[in-house]
Design a protein around this motif. Structure first.
Motif, PDB file in Angstrom:
ATOM      1  N   SER A 209       0.837  -1.209   0.000  1.00 38.74           N
ATOM      2  CA  SER A 209       0.000   0.000   0.000  1.00 38.74           C
ATOM      3  C   SER A 209       0.864   1.249   0.000  1.00 38.74           C
ATOM      4  O   SER A 209       0.522   2.259  -0.641  1.00 38.74           O
ATOM      5  CB  SER A 209      -0.924  -0.001   1.216  1.00 38.74           C
ATOM      6  OG  SER A 209      -0.179  -0.078   2.430  1.00 38.74           O
ATOM      7  N   SER A 210       1.999   1.187   0.694  1.00 40.29           N
ATOM      8  CA  SER A 210       2.896   2.335   0.747  1.00 40.29           C
ATOM      9  C   SER A 210       3.497   2.627  -0.628  1.00 40.29           C
ATOM     10  O   SER A 210       3.407   3.747  -1.147  1.00 40.29           O
ATOM     11  CB  SER A 210       4.014   2.080   1.764  1.00 40.29           C
ATOM     12  OG  SER A 210       4.973   3.108   1.740  1.00 40.29           O
ATOM     13  N   VAL A 214       2.236   5.825  -3.030  1.00 38.58           N
ATOM     14  CA  VAL A 214       3.239   6.859  -3.325  1.00 38.58           C
ATOM     15  C   VAL A 214       3.555   6.887  -4.821  1.00 38.58           C
ATOM     16  O   VAL A 214       3.673   7.966  -5.426  1.00 38.58           O
ATOM     17  CB  VAL A 214       4.520   6.620  -2.503  1.00 38.58           C
ATOM     18  CG1 VAL A 214       5.628   7.556  -2.955  1.00 38.58           C
ATOM     19  CG2 VAL A 214       4.236   6.822  -1.013  1.00 38.58           C
ATOM     20  N   THR A 215       3.692   5.707  -5.429  1.00 42.01           N
ATOM     21  CA  THR A 215       3.977   5.649  -6.867  1.00 42.01           C
ATOM     22  C   THR A 215       2.841   6.261  -7.678  1.00 42.01           C
ATOM     23  O   THR A 215       3.073   7.084  -8.585  1.00 42.01           O
ATOM     24  CB  THR A 215       4.194   4.191  -7.316  1.00 42.01           C
ATOM     25  OG1 THR A 215       5.284   3.624  -6.586  1.00 42.01           O
ATOM     26  CG2 THR A 215       4.488   4.130  -8.809  1.00 42.01           C
ATOM     27  N   LEU A 216       1.592   5.879  -7.367  1.00 43.73           N
ATOM     28  CA  LEU A 216       0.441   6.417  -8.085  1.00 43.73           C
ATOM     29  C   LEU A 216       0.336   7.925  -7.903  1.00 43.73           C
ATOM     30  O   LEU A 216       0.064   8.666  -8.857  1.00 43.73           O
ATOM     31  CB  LEU A 216      -0.842   5.735  -7.582  1.00 43.73           C
ATOM     32  CG  LEU A 216      -2.155   6.177  -8.249  1.00 43.73           C
ATOM     33  CD1 LEU A 216      -2.122   5.866  -9.735  1.00 43.73           C
ATOM     34  CD2 LEU A 216      -3.340   5.489  -7.578  1.00 43.73           C
ATOM     35  N   THR A 217       0.566   8.380  -6.680  1.00 41.65           N
ATOM     36  CA  THR A 217       0.501   9.810  -6.382  1.00 41.65           C
ATOM     37  C   THR A 217       1.500  10.597  -7.221  1.00 41.65           C
ATOM     38  O   THR A 217       1.157  11.608  -7.845  1.00 41.65           O
ATOM     39  CB  THR A 217       0.770  10.054  -4.882  1.00 41.65           C
ATOM     40  OG1 THR A 217      -0.261   9.448  -4.109  1.00 41.65           O
ATOM     41  CG2 THR A 217       0.811  11.547  -4.582  1.00 41.65           C
ATOM     42  N   THR A 243      11.904  16.483  -1.598  1.00 46.20           N
ATOM     43  CA  THR A 243      12.148  16.289  -0.165  1.00 46.20           C
ATOM     44  C   THR A 243      11.444  15.044   0.331  1.00 46.20           C
ATOM     45  O   THR A 243      12.038  14.185   1.008  1.00 46.20           O
ATOM     46  CB  THR A 243      11.646  17.517   0.618  1.00 46.20           C
ATOM     47  OG1 THR A 243      12.310  18.676   0.138  1.00 46.20           O
ATOM     48  CG2 THR A 243      11.923  17.351   2.103  1.00 46.20           C
ATOM     49  N   HIS A 244      10.174  14.923  -0.009  1.00 47.36           N
ATOM     50  CA  HIS A 244       9.375  13.782   0.439  1.00 47.36           C
ATOM     51  C   HIS A 244       9.912  12.478  -0.151  1.00 47.36           C
ATOM     52  O   HIS A 244      10.044  11.462   0.547  1.00 47.36           O
ATOM     53  CB  HIS A 244       7.918  13.994   0.024  1.00 47.36           C
ATOM     54  CG  HIS A 244       7.010  12.863   0.418  1.00 47.36           C
ATOM     55  ND1 HIS A 244       6.770  11.803  -0.423  1.00 47.36           N
ATOM     56  CD2 HIS A 244       6.305  12.634   1.548  1.00 47.36           C
ATOM     57  CE1 HIS A 244       5.941  10.960   0.177  1.00 47.36           C
ATOM     58  NE2 HIS A 244       5.647  11.434   1.367  1.00 47.36           N
ATOM     59  N   LEU A 245      10.240  12.490  -1.441  1.00 45.95           N
ATOM     60  CA  LEU A 245      10.728  11.287  -2.102  1.00 45.95           C
ATOM     61  C   LEU A 245      12.086  10.841  -1.552  1.00 45.95           C
ATOM     62  O   LEU A 245      12.349   9.645  -1.437  1.00 45.95           O
ATOM     63  CB  LEU A 245      10.834  11.524  -3.610  1.00 45.95           C
ATOM     64  CG  LEU A 245       9.570  11.254  -4.429  1.00 45.95           C
ATOM     65  CD1 LEU A 245       9.813  11.574  -5.895  1.00 45.95           C
ATOM     66  CD2 LEU A 245       9.111   9.818  -4.271  1.00 45.95           C
TER      67      LEU A 245
END
Length: 310
Positions: A209-210, A214-217, A243-245
């Motif tokens: 799910s993580s 994140v990939t789809l987003t 930053t988030h990635l």
């Protein structure tokens, strides 16, 4: 009978083998890193809550990560520092303390992923639906997302540890520098099928799910940026998303490395070192990455420094 019960309730932590000449430098380095983690992350939280200009969903969600990093580091580092000063035969821990530490270790790991997932959702709304951002990401939504992130991790980890606690114990050595779920159920001589199935399912669901969310987003964010000719929008998106990635890739990479090293028993010492580094390096890096890469936070820190020197 009382002495027998006492012996069963005390476990021995194997720890990490460190040469005597490197023992004191390692202790000092870890102590300094822990102090840095506490000061930087708590300072970031205080800065965000004390500055009205930073009372925005993105920064309030940052607080979740900083609080989680302080929590994770405090669970591991102080006790590990104590164990460094003890001989191998003196690194004892009570079973209840070991269970508590294992619960907190997995809660920290689970919350790291769920918090980063809601932060990715925040970036998605901000970039893909900027006109609706203020109506979607309200204070209530921020609270609900934060509760969902921590609540989901709490429930899943409670079941994970509950399945291990139910087992009887026939061993008393933790083959790890700190307690975790695998160390606990390996103390038992009973069938571990249920533990292994749930542990695998929990890992697959959490990571799946993580990674999926994140990939789809970011695929959708990339599509919006490529179709937009607004250079200001693209620059801001690149700054906050990078930053988030960066934080997410570091978390994911360290987790996969530990899982990979578990497949090679002869590399157990390397796995222990990586496990400790993961709990030390990531909380320290997160504060630096968010504090220095986010323009608004960086400007606020610079302004405070300027005031302190006037």
């Amino acid at each position: 009978m009382r002495n027998q019960t006492l012996r069963e309730d005390v476990l021995l932590i194997e720890g990490i083998k460190i040469s005597p000449q490197f023992l004191f430098p390692t202790f000092i380095l870890l102590l300094l890193v822990y102090i840095f983690i506490m000061v930087s992350n708590l300072g970031l939280v205080i800065l965000i809550f004390s500055s009205r200009s930073l009372h925005q969903p993105m920064y309030l969600l940052f607080c979740n990560m900083s609080i989680n990093d302080v929590f994770g580091a405090t669970i591991i580092i102080p006790r590990f520092l104590r164990d460094l000063l003890l001989s191998d035969s003196e690194r004892y821990i009570h079973y209840i303390s070991c269970v508590t530490q294992a619960f907190c270790v997995h809660l920290y790991a689970g919350a790291s992923h769920t918090v980063l997932m809601i932060m990715a959702f925040d970036r998605y709304v901000a970039i893909c639906s900027p006109l609706r951002y203020s109506t979607i990401m309200t204070n209530r939504m921020v609270v609900n997302l934060s509760v969902a992130a921590w609540g989901t991790a709490l429930v899943c980890v409670s079941i994970l540890l509950g399945l291990s606690i139910r087992l009887s114990r026939c061993r008393s050595v933790i083959f790890n520098p700190f307690c975790d779920n695998a160390s606990l159920f390996k103390l038992s001589c009973e069938s571990l099928l249920i533990n292994q199935v749930y542990g695998l399912g929990y890992t697959v669901v959490l990571l799946g799910s993580s990674i999926g969310s994140v990939t789809l987003t970011y695929l959708k964010i990339a599509a919006v940026c490529l179709s937009s000719k607004n250079k200001v929008l693209n620059s801001k998106a690149l700054q906050t998303c990078a930053t988030h990635l960066t934080v997410y890739v570091l978390l994911l990479g360290s987790g996969f490395l530990i899982v990979l090293l578990h497949r090679f028993p002869q590399l157990s010492d390397h796995r222990k070192v990586v496990a400790i580094q993961r709990e030390v390096v990531l909380p320290a890096l997160n504060a630096v990455i968010y504090g220095l890469q986010i323009k608004e936070i960086r400007q606020r820190i610079i302004s405070i420094n300027d005031l302190s020197f006037t």
